[in-house]
Design an enzyme around this catalytic site. Structure first.
Site, short mmCIF file in Angstrom:
data_model
loop_
_atom_site.label_atom_id
_atom_site.label_comp_id
_atom_site.label_asym_id
_atom_site.label_seq_id
_atom_site.Cartn_x
_atom_site.Cartn_y
_atom_site.Cartn_z
N ASP A 173 108.13 2.38 76.11
CA ASP A 173 107.15 2.74 77.14
C ASP A 173 107.35 1.79 78.33
OD1 ASP A 173 104.91 3.57 78.56
OD2 ASP A 173 103.62 3.67 76.79
N ASP B 12 104.46 5.58 84.92
CA ASP B 12 104.28 5.17 83.52
C ASP B 12 104.96 6.26 82.68
OD1 ASP B 12 103.30 4.52 81.00
OD2 ASP B 12 101.18 4.64 81.55
N HIS C 270 95.98 9.17 80.94
CA HIS C 270 95.01 8.49 81.82
C HIS C 270 95.30 8.76 83.28
CE1 HIS C 270 98.35 5.54 82.11
NE2 HIS C 270 98.53 5.88 80.85
N HIS D 185 95.15 2.28 84.37
CA HIS D 185 94.17 3.14 83.71
C HIS D 185 92.95 3.35 84.60
CE1 HIS D 185 96.59 1.94 80.17
NE2 HIS D 185 96.34 3.18 79.81
N GLU E 299 100.42 11.61 77.71
CA GLU E 299 101.23 10.97 76.67
C GLU E 299 100.79 11.37 75.26
OE1 GLU E 299 100.95 6.65 76.55
OE2 GLU E 299 99.38 6.68 78.06
N GLU F 91 106.00 10.49 77.39
CA GLU F 91 105.04 10.34 78.50
C GLU F 91 105.72 10.53 79.85
OE1 GLU F 91 103.34 6.40 78.80
OE2 GLU F 91 101.72 7.11 80.08
CO CO Z 1 100.47 5.48 79.81
#
Ligand code: CO
Length: 296
Positions: free
Chosen positions: A87, A98, A159, A167, A192, A283
């Site tokens: 990640d 992200d 998010h 976030h 994700e 993600e």
């Molecule tokens: Co994330």
């Protein structure tokens, strides 16, 4: 236009860097490779390409679902048969991409689980448009994963993303939450899905060594450490490992512990599924528009 052109250019550049770093990560993730070396190589590459970290590289393996971050002197290595979730957070002037991939380590044992998570993300992305309920996205994520015979992890979620904020205040659930939150044009979101043969819930484990500023306050002790954190990372998550390079391990540990106790920093925990189970995750970051812009 959904977004200021200069901002969009920064997102697209961060996206290119994220893609290259995921490919780089795939090459590095071989049996015997050390978590720390992989993480630091990717982190250096992000910076050498003209971006910065939105958060430290997360390498969560097998039943560890999220937030494992290599520590200083980390001796963990990848083994044949492992399932790695890589990640990566890339940011340019706070505009964050992200993105995560699942990488099987010299095995085909996890192919179905990986496919379930990947398909869930693809199906979710097809739903993204202004006005849709995030709960409906969660529903397609869970049903896709269930169709493959696995469970969606319900207490992990995607998010919203804002500048210098990984976030933002809302989630993209991985199940039909029943919530009435709708996506709007111009929102930046991370979706994700996590697929597992475990229980479908994670529990908090040990501290991950990932910290994040929650409240800026004056301190008497370790003011230099706090100033460094605020000026280097602002409100983005960072690793104890990196701060240690500036202040040494002992002082860093004492300082971070005292900031956590004072409520200045949040200490992210490692998130675990049932021991012996496996977790796959994918993600992307997406800009919501009539035709969504997929980043990472
Ligand atoms: Co994330």
């Amino acid at each position: 236009m959904v977004m200021n052109k200069e901002v969009l250019t920064k997102y697209k550049k961060a996206s290119e860097i994220s893609k290259k770093c995921k490919e780089f990560g795939k090459k590095l993730a071989v049996p015997g490779a050390n978590y720390l070396e992989i993480s630091e190589k990717i982190e250096s590459k992000i910076r050498s390409m003209g971006a910065d970290l939105a958060f430290p590289v997360n390498m969560s393996v097998n039943s560890v679902a999220a937030h494992y971050c290599a520590v200083e002197n980390d001796k963990n290595i990848l083994n044949e048969g492992d399932l790695l979730k890589l990640d990566i957070g890339v940011q340019i002037e706070g505009y964050i991409v992200d993105s995560a991939i699942s990488i099987p380590i010299k095995t085909k044992n996890h192919d179905n689980l990986i496919l379930a998570a990947k398909e869930a993300l693809n199906n979710a992305i097809k739903m993204v448009k202004p006005g849709i309920y995030t709960s409906d996205i969660g529903e397609i994520i869970e049903s896709t994963i269930n169709k493959h015979g696995f469970k969606s992890i319900r207490n992990l979620s995607g998010h919203g993303i804002e500048q210098y904020n990984v976030h933002a205040g809302y989630n993209i659930p991985n199940y039909k939450s029943g919530g009435k939150f709708k996506l709007e044009k111009g929102m930046v979101i991370a979706i994700e899905p996590f697929a597992t043969n475990g229980t479908g819930r994670v529990t908090e484990g040990k501290s991950s060594g990932i910290y994040e500023l929650v409240e800026k306050r004056q301190v008497r002790m370790y003011r230099d450490v706090l100033n460094h954190i605020i000026s280097t990372y602002r409100t983005l998550p960072f690793s104890e490992r990196e701060v240690s390079k500036n202040f040494g391990r002992t002082k860093t540990k004492l300082a971070l512990d005292s900031f956590v106790r004072a409520g200045i920093l949040h200490d992210h925990k490692i998130l675990n599924e049932k021991p012996g189970s496996y977790v796959a995750q994918f993600e992307y970051t997406i800009i919501v528009d009539d035709k969504p812009i997929i980043l990472g």
